[in-house]
Design a protein around this motif. Structure first.
Motif, PDB file in Angstrom:
ATOM      1  N   THR A   1       3.217   3.703 -13.754  1.00 12.56           N
ATOM      2  CA  THR A   1       2.759   2.337 -13.975  1.00 12.56           C
ATOM      3  C   THR A   1       2.270   1.756 -12.650  1.00 12.56           C
ATOM      4  N   GLN A   2       1.527   0.657 -12.742  1.00  9.87           N
ATOM      5  CA  GLN A   2       1.068  -0.028 -11.531  1.00  9.87           C
ATOM      6  C   GLN A   2       1.986  -1.201 -11.250  1.00  9.87           C
ATOM      7  N   ALA A   3       2.603  -1.203 -10.083  1.00 11.01           N
ATOM      8  CA  ALA A   3       3.566  -2.242  -9.733  1.00 11.01           C
ATOM      9  C   ALA A   3       2.881  -3.519  -9.271  1.00 11.01           C
ATOM     10  N   LYS A   4       1.777  -3.398  -8.504  1.00  8.46           N
ATOM     11  CA  LYS A   4       1.115  -4.591  -7.983  1.00  8.46           C
ATOM     12  C   LYS A   4      -0.301  -4.236  -7.550  1.00  8.46           C
ATOM     13  N   THR A   5      -1.053  -5.261  -7.222  1.00  6.38           N
ATOM     14  CA  THR A   5      -2.386  -5.092  -6.652  1.00  6.38           C
ATOM     15  C   THR A   5      -2.360  -5.597  -5.213  1.00  6.38           C
ATOM     16  N   ARG A   6      -3.508  -5.503  -4.547  1.00  2.10           N
ATOM     17  CA  ARG A   6      -3.693  -6.043  -3.194  1.00  2.10           C
ATOM     18  C   ARG A   6      -2.698  -5.484  -2.190  1.00  2.10           C
ATOM     19  N   PRO A   7      -2.658  -4.206  -1.876  1.00  5.34           N
ATOM     20  CA  PRO A   7      -3.484  -3.125  -2.422  1.00  5.34           C
ATOM     21  C   PRO A   7      -2.878  -2.563  -3.709  1.00  5.34           C
ATOM     22  N   PRO A   8      -3.624  -1.728  -4.444  1.00  2.00           N
ATOM     23  CA  PRO A   8      -3.072  -1.111  -5.653  1.00  2.00           C
ATOM     24  C   PRO A   8      -1.841  -0.270  -5.306  1.00  2.00           C
TER      25      PRO A   8
ATOM     26  N   VAL B   1     -13.064  -5.632  -4.785  1.00  2.00           N
ATOM     27  CA  VAL B   1     -12.995  -5.296  -6.211  1.00  2.00           C
ATOM     28  C   VAL B   1     -11.957  -4.214  -6.484  1.00  2.00           C
ATOM     29  N   PRO B   2     -12.046  -3.027  -5.842  1.00  2.00           N
ATOM     30  CA  PRO B   2     -10.994  -2.033  -6.092  1.00  2.00           C
ATOM     31  C   PRO B   2      -9.654  -2.430  -5.493  1.00  2.00           C
ATOM     32  N   TRP B   3      -9.676  -3.231  -4.439  1.00  2.69           N
ATOM     33  CA  TRP B   3      -8.433  -3.638  -3.759  1.00  2.69           C
ATOM     34  C   TRP B   3      -7.530  -4.465  -4.665  1.00  2.69           C
TER      35      TRP B   3
ATOM     36  N   THR C   1     -10.406   2.094  -0.826  1.00  2.00           N
ATOM     37  CA  THR C   1      -9.315   1.127  -0.737  1.00  2.00           C
ATOM     38  C   THR C   1      -8.004   1.856  -0.496  1.00  2.00           C
ATOM     39  N   PRO C   2      -7.101   1.295   0.311  1.00  2.00           N
ATOM     40  CA  PRO C   2      -5.805   1.946   0.505  1.00  2.00           C
ATOM     41  C   PRO C   2      -4.980   1.890  -0.777  1.00  2.00           C
ATOM     42  N   ILE C   3      -4.269   2.962  -1.057  1.00  4.32           N
ATOM     43  CA  ILE C   3      -3.422   3.064  -2.258  1.00  4.32           C
ATOM     44  C   ILE C   3      -2.005   3.375  -1.820  1.00  4.32           C
TER      45      ILE C   3
END
Length: 458
Positions: free
Chosen positions: A397-404, A359-361, A437-439
């Protein structure tokens, strides 16, 4: 219904080489010494227009009950039971041996259709051995060379006789491969840890069958073996891997190949379950493996195995939680599950932890939320002044998920201290519920947003 083909024969006749050839990738370990393959490995194979599931097996050997060789043979016999057709392979260069005759009788008694393959048939010596294979009474041998790809057309003809007529759907629907979370696709989960940490036993307990070869001997598993399984309405692909020892202790070529296979499983997993022996957890190698999974950007679940061997369990689980956060601050808050494959304790909690870890990943946070959070964070604790000049953080900004993965634009990224980066990452975890989760965190210079400094935190 899937068509299944099993490759069997005595050790070192080239079964894994043919498996890799038909699958189209070098995924089964291959070496000159006999007995490399131990577990049975499945793969999606293709030969011309024929598509099927193929099973690579351990070499058949005469063995007494209870030994490792006997357990390997039981896995091979199970593969024969599951197969629609069996390829019985012999070494044409060596010629027929007494073991070939014994195991040919075993395959014949199974009642399954058999294709006799005389491998290593290139050259005059090989062809002579291929003719000798007639003596097994399994029909006409198919001379081939799995290593060089010779004789595959003859193998195609022999296999096509047994294959069902393919049917095609006119209204086939194409699926978007880039879909974020397709519930119809299995979740890849890598089971990793030190040798003899109980990885294979754990997989067998989860799926409810003796699919993986297990025993008291350390280092039984060599190949990374994938098993598809359903739990709670979700599909999973559990990948059992070889035990990872300290790099300095790895000298054998075969063990190096096994380790490379395990590392590849980690890279292609979404969730990595790090197995630790509950009697002696948090050894140096345990911490290295968990750190490796985090650096690869995978969601991590810690599974403390052999929980049934722990006496006086009161308070032990809470202590494991506390020690995890102390020894592995980079994944602080990751799911921790004590389990026992022998009693079944904690297995459902482990599977739920795997789902929860994703979920957080794969969480996505809007830019407006991040910009607002960044401003509040800076107001509470601004970046330090370096050489008398204040560092300014203006946008995020957030560039991508999996990981965040986050990108922040900064006036002097090279001067921002590592301690302040850790402060930002820990703040993200706390504020947006991304514990465990790794960030990944990148800094870019404000006046040139395309110049990446390459600095990251995991």
């Amino acid at each position: 219904m899937a068509f299944t083909l099993a490759i069997v024969g005595r050790p070192n006749v080239g079964k894994s080489t043919l498996f890799n050839r038909l699958v189209g990738r070098r995924i089964a370990l291959v070496d000159d010494r006999p007995g490399v393959t131990r577990d049975r490995r499945e793969g999606d194979a293709r030969l011309g227009d024929l598509e099927f599931t193929i099973i690579d097996t351990a070499g058949l050997e005469e063995a007494d009950g209870g030994t490792l060789e006997a357990r390997m043979r039981a896995q091979t016999e199970e593969a024969i039971r599951l197969a629609d057709v069996v390829i019985f392979m012999v070494d044409a260069r060596v010629g027929l041996t007494p073991d070939d005759h014994v195991f040919a009788n075993l395959v014949r008694r199974s009642g399954k259709p058999v294709i006799l393959a005389a491998n290593k048939s290139e050259g005059k010596v090989g062809m002579a051995g291929a003719y000798e294979a007639f003596g097994l009474g399994l029909g006409d041998p198919v001379p081939l060379s799995a290593e060089h790809g010779e004789g595959l057309s003859e193998l195609y003809d022999a296999l096509a006789v047994h294959m069902p007529v393919p049917t095609y759907e006119d209204d086939a629907v194409e699926h978007d491969e880039d879909e974020v979370d397709d519930p119809n696709k299995p979740i890849p989960v890598a089971i990793v840890g030190r040798p003899n940490a109980g990885k294979s036993t754990l997989v067998n307990a989860l799926i409810g069958e003796d699919r993986m070869l297990t025993g008291p001997e350390a280092g039984i598993t060599r190949d990374a073996i994938a098993v598809d399984w359903d739990w709670g309405g979700r599909k999973f692909r559990l990948v059992d891997t070889a035990g990872l020892r300290k790099r300095a202790r790895i000298e054998d070529k075969l063990e190096k190949l096994s380790v490379a296979d395990a590392l590849r499983a980690i890279r292609f997993a979404q969730v990595v379950v790090v197995c630790m022996d509950a009697e002696k957890p948090f050894e140096d190698q345990d911490l290295r493996i968990a750190d490796l999974a985090a650096k690869e950007g995978r969601a991590v679940v810690l599974a403390f195995t052999k929980w049934d061997l722990i006496p006086h369990k009161g308070g032990k689980a809470a202590k494991l939680r506390e020690e995890t956060d102390h020894w592995l601050p980079q994944i602080k808050g990751c799911p921790v599950v004590a389990n026992s494959a022998e009693t079944g304790q904690g297995l459902d909690r482990l599977m739920q932890a795997i789902i929860d870890a994703r979920v957080p990943w794969q969480k996505r946070i809007s830019t407006s939320q991040l910009v607002r959070w960044l401003q509040e964070t800076i107001d509470h604790h601004p970046p330090p002044a370096v050489s008398g000049r204040r560092i300014k953080l203006r946008y995020m900004t957030q560039a991508k998920t999996r990981p965040p993965t986050f990108v922040a634009f900064c006036s002097r990224p090279e001067a921002l201290p590592e301690s302040y980066l850790r402060y930002l990452v820990n703040g993200l975890r706390e504020s947006f519920d991304m514990q465990g989760t790794p960030i990944r965190f990148h800094l870019k210079k404000t006046d040139n947003p395309y110049a990446d400094t390459g600095r990251k935190i995991y």
